[in-house]
Every structure is written in structure tokens, then in C-alpha cells.
Design a protein around this motif. Structure first.
Motif, PDB file in Angstrom:
ATOM      1  N   GLY A 261      31.249  38.062  12.782  1.00 41.48           N
ATOM      2  CA  GLY A 261      30.828  36.711  13.151  1.00 41.48           C
ATOM      3  C   GLY A 261      29.591  36.710  14.031  1.00 41.48           C
ATOM      4  N   MET A 262      29.466  37.747  14.861  1.00 40.94           N
ATOM      5  CA  MET A 262      28.336  37.815  15.780  1.00 40.94           C
ATOM      6  C   MET A 262      27.011  38.024  15.052  1.00 40.94           C
ATOM      7  SD  MET A 262      28.333  39.952  19.307  1.00 40.94           S
ATOM      8  CE  MET A 262      29.916  39.221  19.682  1.00 40.94           C
ATOM      9  N   ARG A 263      27.044  38.537  13.845  1.00 42.70           N
ATOM     10  CA  ARG A 263      25.782  38.738  13.123  1.00 42.70           C
ATOM     11  C   ARG A 263      25.138  37.410  12.747  1.00 42.70           C
ATOM     12  NH1 ARG A 263      27.661  40.832   7.091  1.00 42.70           N
ATOM     13  NH2 ARG A 263      28.286  38.822   6.264  1.00 42.70           N
ATOM     14  N   TYR A 264      25.937  36.330  12.713  1.00 44.68           N
ATOM     15  CA  TYR A 264      25.381  35.017  12.395  1.00 44.68           C
ATOM     16  C   TYR A 264      24.715  34.362  13.611  1.00 44.68           C
ATOM     17  CZ  TYR A 264      27.940  35.076   7.956  1.00 44.68           C
ATOM     18  OH  TYR A 264      28.406  35.396   6.716  1.00 44.68           O
ATOM     19  N   VAL A 265      24.991  34.883  14.828  1.00 44.85           N
ATOM     20  CA  VAL A 265      24.506  34.234  16.039  1.00 44.85           C
ATOM     21  C   VAL A 265      22.991  34.310  16.127  1.00 44.85           C
ATOM     22  CG1 VAL A 265      24.574  34.294  18.555  1.00 44.85           C
ATOM     23  CG2 VAL A 265      26.684  34.621  17.235  1.00 44.85           C
ATOM     24  N   GLY A 266      22.435  35.490  15.885  1.00 47.54           N
ATOM     25  CA  GLY A 266      20.987  35.627  15.801  1.00 47.54           C
ATOM     26  C   GLY A 266      20.259  35.722  17.116  1.00 47.54           C
ATOM     27  N   SER A 267      20.951  35.771  18.237  1.00 45.59           N
ATOM     28  CA  SER A 267      20.271  35.820  19.537  1.00 45.59           C
ATOM     29  C   SER A 267      20.100  37.262  19.991  1.00 45.59           C
ATOM     30  CB  SER A 267      21.072  35.037  20.571  1.00 45.59           C
ATOM     31  OG  SER A 267      22.341  35.648  20.784  1.00 45.59           O
ATOM     32  N   ASP A 268      19.203  37.460  20.977  1.00 50.52           N
ATOM     33  CA  ASP A 268      18.973  38.798  21.520  1.00 50.52           C
ATOM     34  C   ASP A 268      20.228  39.340  22.187  1.00 50.52           C
ATOM     35  OD1 ASP A 268      16.382  38.798  20.610  1.00 50.52           O
ATOM     36  OD2 ASP A 268      15.517  38.136  22.520  1.00 50.52           O
ATOM     37  N   GLU A 269      20.954  38.473  22.905  1.00 45.64           N
ATOM     38  CA  GLU A 269      22.151  38.953  23.582  1.00 45.64           C
ATOM     39  C   GLU A 269      23.234  39.352  22.575  1.00 45.64           C
ATOM     40  OE1 GLU A 269      23.788  35.970  26.081  1.00 45.64           O
ATOM     41  OE2 GLU A 269      23.570  34.356  24.612  1.00 45.64           O
ATOM     42  N   ALA A 270      23.276  38.698  21.425  1.00 50.42           N
ATOM     43  CA  ALA A 270      24.224  39.097  20.386  1.00 50.42           C
ATOM     44  C   ALA A 270      23.858  40.465  19.823  1.00 50.42           C
ATOM     45  CB  ALA A 270      24.264  38.051  19.278  1.00 50.42           C
ATOM     46  N   LEU A 271      22.562  40.693  19.649  1.00 48.63           N
ATOM     47  CA  LEU A 271      22.115  41.989  19.147  1.00 48.63           C
ATOM     48  C   LEU A 271      22.445  43.098  20.146  1.00 48.63           C
ATOM     49  CD1 LEU A 271      20.689  43.130  16.659  1.00 48.63           C
ATOM     50  CD2 LEU A 271      18.517  42.845  17.840  1.00 48.63           C
ATOM     51  N   GLU A 272      22.311  42.798  21.435  1.00 48.36           N
ATOM     52  CA  GLU A 272      22.681  43.771  22.464  1.00 48.36           C
ATOM     53  C   GLU A 272      24.173  44.095  22.393  1.00 48.36           C
ATOM     54  OE1 GLU A 272      20.974  45.442  24.717  1.00 48.36           O
ATOM     55  OE2 GLU A 272      18.998  44.634  24.266  1.00 48.36           O
ATOM     56  N   GLN A 273      24.995  43.084  22.199  1.00 47.94           N
ATOM     57  CA  GLN A 273      26.427  43.309  22.118  1.00 47.94           C
ATOM     58  C   GLN A 273      26.789  44.114  20.872  1.00 47.94           C
ATOM     59  OE1 GLN A 273      28.944  42.906  24.243  1.00 47.94           O
ATOM     60  NE2 GLN A 273      30.126  43.951  22.655  1.00 47.94           N
ATOM     61  N   LEU A 274      26.113  43.847  19.763  1.00 46.88           N
ATOM     62  CA  LEU A 274      26.357  44.622  18.551  1.00 46.88           C
ATOM     63  C   LEU A 274      26.032  46.098  18.780  1.00 46.88           C
ATOM     64  CD1 LEU A 274      24.955  42.222  15.797  1.00 46.88           C
ATOM     65  CD2 LEU A 274      27.336  42.895  16.129  1.00 46.88           C
ATOM     66  N   PHE A 275      24.941  46.368  19.471  1.00 48.49           N
ATOM     67  CA  PHE A 275      24.583  47.757  19.751  1.00 48.49           C
ATOM     68  C   PHE A 275      25.618  48.404  20.672  1.00 48.49           C
ATOM     69  CE2 PHE A 275      22.408  51.239  21.867  1.00 48.49           C
ATOM     70  CZ  PHE A 275      21.797  51.876  20.806  1.00 48.49           C
ATOM     71  N   ASP A 276      26.122  47.643  21.625  1.00 49.24           N
ATOM     72  CA  ASP A 276      27.158  48.173  22.515  1.00 49.24           C
ATOM     73  C   ASP A 276      28.419  48.518  21.731  1.00 49.24           C
ATOM     74  OD1 ASP A 276      28.155  48.531  25.423  1.00 49.24           O
ATOM     75  OD2 ASP A 276      29.642  47.198  24.525  1.00 49.24           O
ATOM     76  N   SER A 277      28.830  47.643  20.826  1.00 49.97           N
ATOM     77  CA  SER A 277      30.004  47.930  20.001  1.00 49.97           C
ATOM     78  C   SER A 277      29.741  49.111  19.077  1.00 49.97           C
ATOM     79  CB  SER A 277      30.389  46.694  19.174  1.00 49.97           C
ATOM     80  OG  SER A 277      30.776  45.628  20.004  1.00 49.97           O
ATOM     81  N   PHE A 278      28.522  49.214  18.583  1.00 44.36           N
ATOM     82  CA  PHE A 278      28.153  50.321  17.706  1.00 44.36           C
ATOM     83  C   PHE A 278      28.310  51.673  18.412  1.00 44.36           C
ATOM     84  CE2 PHE A 278      24.433  52.891  16.027  1.00 44.36           C
ATOM     85  CZ  PHE A 278      25.106  53.336  14.899  1.00 44.36           C
ATOM     86  N   THR A 279      28.023  51.706  19.692  1.00 43.47           N
ATOM     87  CA  THR A 279      28.024  52.982  20.417  1.00 43.47           C
ATOM     88  C   THR A 279      29.312  53.234  21.203  1.00 43.47           C
ATOM     89  OG1 THR A 279      26.845  51.859  22.222  1.00 43.47           O
ATOM     90  CG2 THR A 279      25.523  53.092  20.617  1.00 43.47           C
ATOM     91  N   HIS A 280      30.132  52.191  21.460  1.00 43.13           N
ATOM     92  CA  HIS A 280      31.263  52.397  22.359  1.00 43.13           C
ATOM     93  C   HIS A 280      32.621  52.018  21.777  1.00 43.13           C
ATOM     94  CE1 HIS A 280      27.843  52.250  25.228  1.00 43.13           C
ATOM     95  NE2 HIS A 280      28.557  53.134  25.893  1.00 43.13           N
ATOM     96  N   ASP A 281      32.687  51.242  20.711  1.00 41.80           N
ATOM     97  CA  ASP A 281      34.000  50.821  20.222  1.00 41.80           C
ATOM     98  C   ASP A 281      34.773  52.035  19.696  1.00 41.80           C
ATOM     99  OD1 ASP A 281      35.322  47.941  19.369  1.00 41.80           O
ATOM    100  OD2 ASP A 281      36.004  49.599  18.118  1.00 41.80           O
TER     101      ASP A 281
END
Length: 833
Positions: free
Chosen positions: A719-739
Motif C-alpha cells: 500500500g505504501m508504494r501508492y503514497v509516492g512521498s519521500d518519507e514513504a520511500l524512506e520507510q520502504l528502504f528501511d523495511s527492505f533492509t531491516h524487516d
């Protein structure tokens, strides 16, 4: 035990002498007769006679050489009756020679014989047939093309052998018992770079040969397989100036032994090594001895013996409770289904190699059928007979090219649909009715494409096919594991084998009785008769082809025939004022589909009209066409179309872009954990379209970071990929590296790199962090592979998977690439269309 057959040797000798005598007789007759008495070309006949002589000589040589080898083998078996791992010379010396080292010689012999005949026949017949406007002129040329391909394969095999030398696998122990480790080193000449390392695979293969003569065929089935990659850094110099590759695999405790006592039904353990290197790639195969150290007595219970032999490794042949990592480049597409569950979609044309082979075979066979129907000299039943088989080929081609499978898991049931040409009937099975989901492979011809199936077995005994034509073993097992997890079933990722007709279900083993009568052994007489008939027929056909030199060929008249064109997407011209009245008369569903289709084809006026109208649509349904438009718009090259995709999904699911929809989703997510993945996914869509962003986004982040259910975190990431904001992209990268979940990290990485509603310049800001991630020695190989994949998709650069190479590129071109994306229209993104 191997026993030399004197009768078989005598019969083969007789047939070899017959071939040699026939060849000499025909050649001497052609050379001694007067020119006027010879029909056709004299030298082509001599060439065919020479082939007879060579075949006969080859049979005589095979008899002499084979008899000697059989005697040596029989002596080794008699000396070590309980130790089959000492029956081969290389095994007894604690090594396995490469199975590919003699390929070059065999290929060159085959290419020489083939091209000698093919080019000679073509040289004397193609000009004449071409002048007569006969389509038969293409047949000799097809054989010439096959000969060129065969010669190219022989040249490649020679280059590989010269480059890597006589490779062999040296054992750390002898033999390798089931339940223990297979260890050793591969010795070869390796003076090149393998940036991706050396890929190793250990496979247990059952090799079954059926029938005799021309109908003889060999089927090979992979019963078990394990893969690993050895980095180039682990290669070490050997004692003789060569290089060594370390090998270590765990053999399952319930593994089958190597078995060679029945020539028609063998069990082989094969170690395959390959490396992608500059020039000719490295590829080798070694057969290794996997045996239990002793054999059970005939009077003792076999089951207790095999249990006593089990080692420390877990079983994996009849059941396997281990999880399977996602394949590096899966063909299956995982997304949210139409009912809010997890969907696995196997698209049409997912195996282009198989389609290409089938297309070539079908085209050639159809041409043969065409010629048979228009050749008045061919027997009347040839056309219908060959045409019947041609129809089967055409059906198989259509099935392979257009077949798709869609599986959705969620809401207490599995829904699936297998379609051909987009036509298929959906089915569903409740979780409570499922007994097992199993990956199955079917025995295939040697060197054929492997194919895996996903079967669902119900508690009442039904077997349902969820997906077919999966060409990657790991991908099939991974999808099965994901389905079992989502459905709450016991994890079992082993691959079952569906034996062919007349083949025992269980492979033969020492100390175990066969589950069914043994396969029919090929007697020497049958082999000799089959060979004689085959070569005699080939010689007769070749001689008849070249002896038609003086026959007048009838010209085939051309006939017109109508053909159905394959269905293609409608190509629209730009929307005009004249189209508007017609659009208003269309039903709501048809109007929305046409506007979205036009928008996908980059019609800005249609896109504006779709955005203005989508909020008022109340009766949209997910038809096959709408689902296709949904997939296409989701990965459009126009970010505005991707926004329209979010609006479409909200409209289809009955969620207007209002704060009340946000309230509804928040309440559902809190009250119903089973509904939570659906809710958080649509929260991202609403937030991305500007609806109650300040309230929805923090809730979405909370679920993405802290929810205990990895499925909820995954759909929050989606769902976050639809948000399109910089902070969403930061969160996606955090999940990519830490989840902690691999599935969540995988989807987060995809959304950072290519999926979702982010501008290119936004994604480009992630490049330095991805490079640092790839350069970090603590990064796992899987994460490093994903990081390189994301870098390629963000930057459009095809650099190797080397962090230092990416660091150099970014230092030299990073600012330039960012400036390029800054100048780019904000809505232009990387996509499919």
C-alpha cells in the motif's frame, strides 16, 4: 553383475560385416558401371555407400572395444561384490572424471558425417528443385542448417575443453552415504574471472530407457536437487598448477543409492558445475557414488536396515519440511488478488524457450503435411495421419504460448483459474477441504525442458491442478511453500515424481524388491535388428532422394487460404469531440475500460476524462478485460496512469475517495486481523490520492513496522508504494533492509526500485544507499543481489554485480544521471508501456 554376451557379440559382428560388404558392393558397382547406366548422381551414391562402410566399421570397432570393457567391468564386480563404488576405475581412485570431456570428439564425428551427406545432397538437388519451383528445395537446406548448428556446438565443446582442461572431482571420502555430507574439490584450469562465482548443483536423477531400436527413448527425472554458489574468492590453486573448487552438500537421510545394475533403470547422482565467464562459459558434470556402506541381507528386514543407515541430514525425498527461499528471478507475479487475498499469477508466454522450440517443430511439421497433401506421389493416408499429429502440435503450441494460471489465497479459501487464450473457469476450495499441496514433476525425455506442476489434493481424494508448465524447480517449490503457509497447512516442499507408463513407481535399489516387474531388457538381437533396419532405411531414403535427378518435378500451384489472425489489443486514435457522444451511450463498464485503455496508450484527454468520471462509477466489475487493464496500468510508463490505477482499484472495491472510507478501513483493520492486509493496502491507495494523508500515513507505517503478522506488513508495504512521498520511500528502504521477513524485504525492494508511484528522481536518491548496502560485507548474498537489481532498475545501467564498479560509476555519472531525471517530465517513469 555384468556378463559379456558371446551371442550378442557374434550377431553384431555379422551385422557390421553386412554393412561393410553392402557399402563396398554399391560403391564398386557405381564406379564400374558406364555413365549411362547410372540413374542419378554417381558420386552421391558413392558417398552414401561410404556411410554404410563407416557404420559397419563403427559396429565392428564397438564390438571389439565394448567386449574388452565389459570383461574389465565384470572382473571389477567379481572382485568387490559388496562395494559397487569400486566397480569404476575413477571412483576407485577417489575421483570422478568429467562426463563432458569426450563431447567434442563425438560432436565432431556427428557433424562431419551429417554435413558430408547434407551438403552433398543439397549441392546436387537444391538447384534443380529451385529451377522447378518446388518447395522440396527447402528440405535439404534445413538439414544443412542443422549441420551448421551441430558443427558450432562441436567447436564450442572443443574450445571449452581446451580452455578448462581435463576437469575431475576429487572425493574427500568414498563412498558418500545418505544422511552424510558429500565433500571434495573440482580440479580444473581456471585462469579467468567469475564475478558471479561458480554455481553448483547436486541432483539425484532416475534414468529410464524404454523400448528398443527406433522406438528406444530415455526419460530422466530429477528426484532431488540442491544448489549453491561458490564465490570466486574460495577458489584455491591446486597442487599441479590448476584451480580447485570446494564442494560440500548434505545428502538426505532417505536418499536413494546410485544404481547401475539394470541398464534400463538407473539412479545417478550428478554434480553439475557452471560459471558465467568471459568467452566460452564453464560447464561440467560429474557422476558421484552415493552408497550405503553395507547391503542388507536377503533374510533380514530391509526397512530396519535403511533406518539404521540414516545419518544426521533430514529426509527430503518423500517429505521435506524445510522452507524454500525465493528464486532470484521468479516468473510468477505476486500481488493482491481481486478478493483481497495474496495472488500468484503465472502469465502467458512465460517459457519463451519452449514456445520457440515448439514453434520451429510445428512449422516444419506443418510444411511436411502441406507437401504431403499436395504431392500426388505420396500415399493417400500420409496426409491425414501426419495432419492428426500436426493438430496435436498446434494445440500444444497454443497451450504453451497462451496458457496462464492465477491462484489467490485468502479469506479461508484458495481460488484458482487456468486459462488458455484468456478463457478458463475459476474454481475455489476452502482451506478445511485441503489435504495437501504438492509440487510434481513428470518424467521427460533426455535434454527436454523440465516442467513442474502444482497439485492440490482434497480430503475427499480429488486432485486439482493449480498451475502447470513451471520450468524452475526452486520457483515451483517456493510457490508451494507460500501456498501452504497462507493456507495454514503442514510445510512439505518435496517434489513428487509421476512415473511414465510401464515404469515402476519406486527406483530399484540394492536389497529392496522392485515394486513392479523389471523393465524389459534390450537383447543384443533386438539392438542389432533395430540398428540394421534404421541405417538401411536411412540409406535407402538417401539413395532414393539423390536418384531422382532426371525425373520431372510437377509444379505445385499456389492456393489462397484464409487464416485467423491472433487477437491483439485495440489501437485507438487520439480521443476527439466526435467520440464523446458515442462514449456517453456505452454502459459504465465499457466506457471505463475504453477510457483506461486509451489512457494506457498515452492519450491525455482520455486520461483526464477517466479521472473525472471514475469517482462516479458504481457498477464496475473485475472482468477479464478489466483485470488486464489493471495489470497494464499498474506498470505504465506514465505516473498519471499509475495514479488512475489506484483510482480504479478503489472504485472496483467500492471505496470512494472520502474521509469516511478512511474511517472504514481503519476500523476494519483494528477489529478484524484477517481483514487487515486488505485494509492497509487500500489505506495506501487513499493516502496516495490525498485522502486524509496526515492520519492514514502514520497508521500505515505502524502496521508496516510493528505488526506481528508478516502478511500484514507485506501488504502495508504494498500500500505504501501508492503514497509516492519521500518519507514513504524512506520507510520502504528501511523495511527492505531491516524487516525479518524475506517476503516483506523482497516487495519493499521492488517498490523502491521500479514498482509504485514514485518519480525517477525520487528513486535516484536511493542509489548511494543501495551501493553502500551492496558494499557492506555484512550484507547477505540475497540482499546484495536484490540491491544490484534495484540499482539496475533505478539507473537503467547494466553494470556487473560488483559494488566497486557501481561506486566508480556513481562517482563519475551519478550527478549527471540525477540531472537527467530532474529535466525529465515528472510523470515519466520506467515501466512496461
Amino acid at each position: 553383475m555384468t556378463r559379456p554376451s558371446k551371442v550378442g557379440g557374434v550377431l553384431l559382428t555379422v551385422f557390421g560385416l553386412i554393412f561393410v560388404a553392402a557399402g563396398i558392393f554399391f560403391a564398386s558397382t557405381l564406379l564400374s558401371d558406364a555413365p549411362g547406366q547410372v540413374q542419378g548422381n554417381r558420386w552421391v551414391g558413392v558417398l552414401v555407400s561410404t556411410v554404410f562402410i563407416l557404420v559397419g566399421g563403427g559396429i565392428l570397432y564397438a564390438v571389439i572395444y565394448g567386449t574388452r570393457k565389459i570383461r574389465e567391468q565384470a572382473a571389477a564386480e567379481q572382485s568387490n561384490p559388496e562395494s559397487p563404488w569400486l566397480w569404476r576405475k575413477d571412483w576407485a581412485a577417489r575421483r570422478a572424471e568429467s562426463k563432458n570431456q569426450n563431447n567434442a570428439v563425438g560432436l565432431w564425428l556427428a557433424a562431419t558425417v551429417w554435413n558430408s551427406i547434407a551438403f552433398t545432397v543439397a549441392a546436387f538437388n537444391v538447384p534443380r528443385l529451385w529451377r522447378a519451383s518446388s518447395l522440396l528445395a527447402f528440405f535439404p537446406l534445413l538439414f544443412c542448417v542443422a549441420g551448421v548448428i551441430l558443427a558450432a556446438a562441436a567447436a564450442r565443446a572443443s574450445l571449452r575443453r581446451k580452455r578448462f582442461g581435463q576437469a575431475y572431482f576429487e572425493f574427500a571420502s568414498l563412498p558418500f552415504p545418505p544422511g552424510r555430507s558429500l565433500k571434495g574439490t573440482i580440479h580444473l584450469r581456471f585462469n579467468t574471472d567469475a564475478k558471479h562465482g561458480i554455481d553448483l548443483s547436486l541432483s539425484c536423477v532416475r534414468q529410464v530407457t524404454t523400448d528398443t531400436g527406433d522406438n528406444r527413448s530415455t526419460q530422466e527425472t530429477v528426484l532431488w536437487q540442491a544448489d549453491k554458489n561458490v564465490p570466486q574468492a574460495l577458489l584455491t590453486p591446486g597442487p599441479m598448477g590448476d584451480s580447485t573448487i570446494p564442494v560440500e552438500f548434505s545428502i538426505p537421510s532417505d536418499a536413494y543409492e546410485s544404481y547401475h545394475e539394470q541398464p534400463d533403470d538407473k539412479v545417478l547422482w550428478l554434480l553439475h558445475a557452471q560459471a558465467d565467464v568471459p568467452g566460452v562459459n564453464y560447464s561440467d558434470d560429474f557422476e558421484v557414488p552415493v552408497f550405503r556402506l553395507t547391503q542388507p541381507s536377503a533374510s533380514g528386514p530391509a526397512d530396519s536396515f535403511f533406518k539404521a543407515q540414516e545419518g544426521t541430514a533430514p529426509p527430503a525425498f518423500l517429505s521435506d519440511a524445510s522452507d524454500v527461499p525465493a528464486p532470484p528471478n521468479p516468473k510468477v507475479v505476486v500481488s493482491v488478488g481481486t478478493n483481497g487475498g495474496t495472488e500468484f499469477y503465472f502469465s502467458a508466454f512465460r517459457n519463451p524457450g519452449q514456445v520457440l522450440v515448439l514453434l520451429v517443430v510445428t512449422t516444419i511439421w506443418t510444411a511436411v503435411v502441406y507437401l504431403l497433401f499436395h504431392d500426388r506421389h505420396a500415399p493417400w493416408f500420409f496426409g491425414p495421419l501426419f495432419g492428426l499429429f500436426d493438430g496435436c502440435l498446434i494445440y500444444a503450441l497454443i497451450r504453451t504460448a497462451t496458457g496462464s494460471c492465477r491462484i489467490e489465497v485468502g479469506n479461508g479459501r484458495i481460488r484458482f483459474r487456468r486459462a488458455m487464450l484468456g478463457i478458463g473457469t475459476p474454481r475455489e476450495v476452502p482451506f478445511s477441504d485441503i489435504a495437501q499441496i504438492l509440487t510434481v514433476t513428470i518424467a521427460q525425455q533426455r535434454n527436454a525442458f523440465a516442467s513442474y506442476y502444482l497439485y492440490l489434493y482434497t480430503k475427499d481424494g480429488r486432485k486439482l491442478t493449480l498451475a502447470d508448465a513451471i520450468d524452475n524447480r526452486q520457483e515451483a517449490r517456493w510457490v508451494a511453500a507460500q501456498l501452504e503457509k497462507l493456507a495454514g497447512l503442514k510445510l512439505d516442499t518435496h517434489v513428487a515424481v509421476q512415473a511414465g507408463l510401464g515404469v515402476p513407481a519406486t527406483p530399484p535399489q540394492r536389497g529392496r524388491a522392485a515394486s513392479s516387474p523389471a523393465l524389459r531388457r534390450n537383447r543384443p538381437v533386438a539392438i542389432a535388428v533395430g540398428l540394421a533396419l534404421f541405417f538401411a532405411w536411412m540409406g535407402f531414403v538417401g539413395y532414393r532422394i539423390v536418384s531422382q535427378g532426371r525425373r520431372q518435378t510437377n509444379r505445385v500451384s499456389k492456393v489462397s487460404a484464409s487464416a485467423h489472425r491472433p487477437l491483439r489489443p485495440v489501437v485507438y486514435s487520439p480521443l476527439t469531440d466526435n467520440d464523446l457522444p458515442r462514449l456517453q451511450t456505452l454502459p459504465e463498464q465499457a466506457r471505463a475500460e475504453e477510457l483506461l485503455d486509451r489512457a494506457i496508450q498515452h492519450d491525455p484527454r482520455a486520461l483526464d476524462l477517466f479521472e473525472q468520471s471514475i469517482g462516479g462509477y458504481r457498477n464496475l466489475t473485475r472482468t477479464a478485460h478489466m483485470n488486464e487493464l489493471d495489470d497494464r496500468s499498474r506498470y505504465s510508463t506514465d505516473l498519471r496512469v499509475r495514479y488512475a490505477n489506484a483510482d480504479l482499484n478503489l472504485a472496483l472495491d467500492g471505496l470512494p475517495k472520502t474521509n469516511s472510507s478512511a474511517d472504514q478501513l481503519i476500523a476494519q483493520a483494528q477489529a478484524d486481523p484477517a481483514h487487515r492486509p486488505y485494509s492497509v493496502y487500500h489505506m495506501g491507495m487513499l493516502a496516495g490520492r490525498g485522502v486524509d494523508y496526515d492520519r492514514l500515513y502514520p497508521i500505515l507505517v505502524g502496521y508496516a513496522k510493528h505488526d506481528a503478522n508478516p502478511q500484514v506488513r507485506q501488504w502495508a508495504i504494498e500500500g505504501m508504494r501508492y503514497v509516492g512521498s519521500d518519507e514513504a520511500l524512506e520507510q520502504l528502504f528501511d523495511s527492505f533492509t531491516h524487516d525479518p521477513s524475506e517476503a516483506v524485504r523482497d516487495r519493499a525492494g521492488c517498490n523502491v526500485s521500479d514498482c509504485g508511484n514514485f518519480m525517477r528522481r525520487q528513486r535516484m536518491r536511493m542509489a548511494p544507499r543501495l551501493i553502500d548496502l551492496a558494499a557492506d560485507p555484512q550484507t547477505t548474498p540475497q540482499m546484495r543481489s536484490w540491491a544490484f537489481l534495484a540499482l539496475r532498475e533505478i539507473t537503467d545501467q547494466t553494470l556487473p554485480a560488483d559494488a566497486s564498479a557501481w561506486q566508480r560509476w556513481y562517482a563519475q555519472h551519478g550527478a549527471e544521471k540525477m540531472a537527467e531525471f530532474e529535466r525529465l517530465d515528472w510523470w515519466k517513469v520506467r515501466g512496461d508501456q
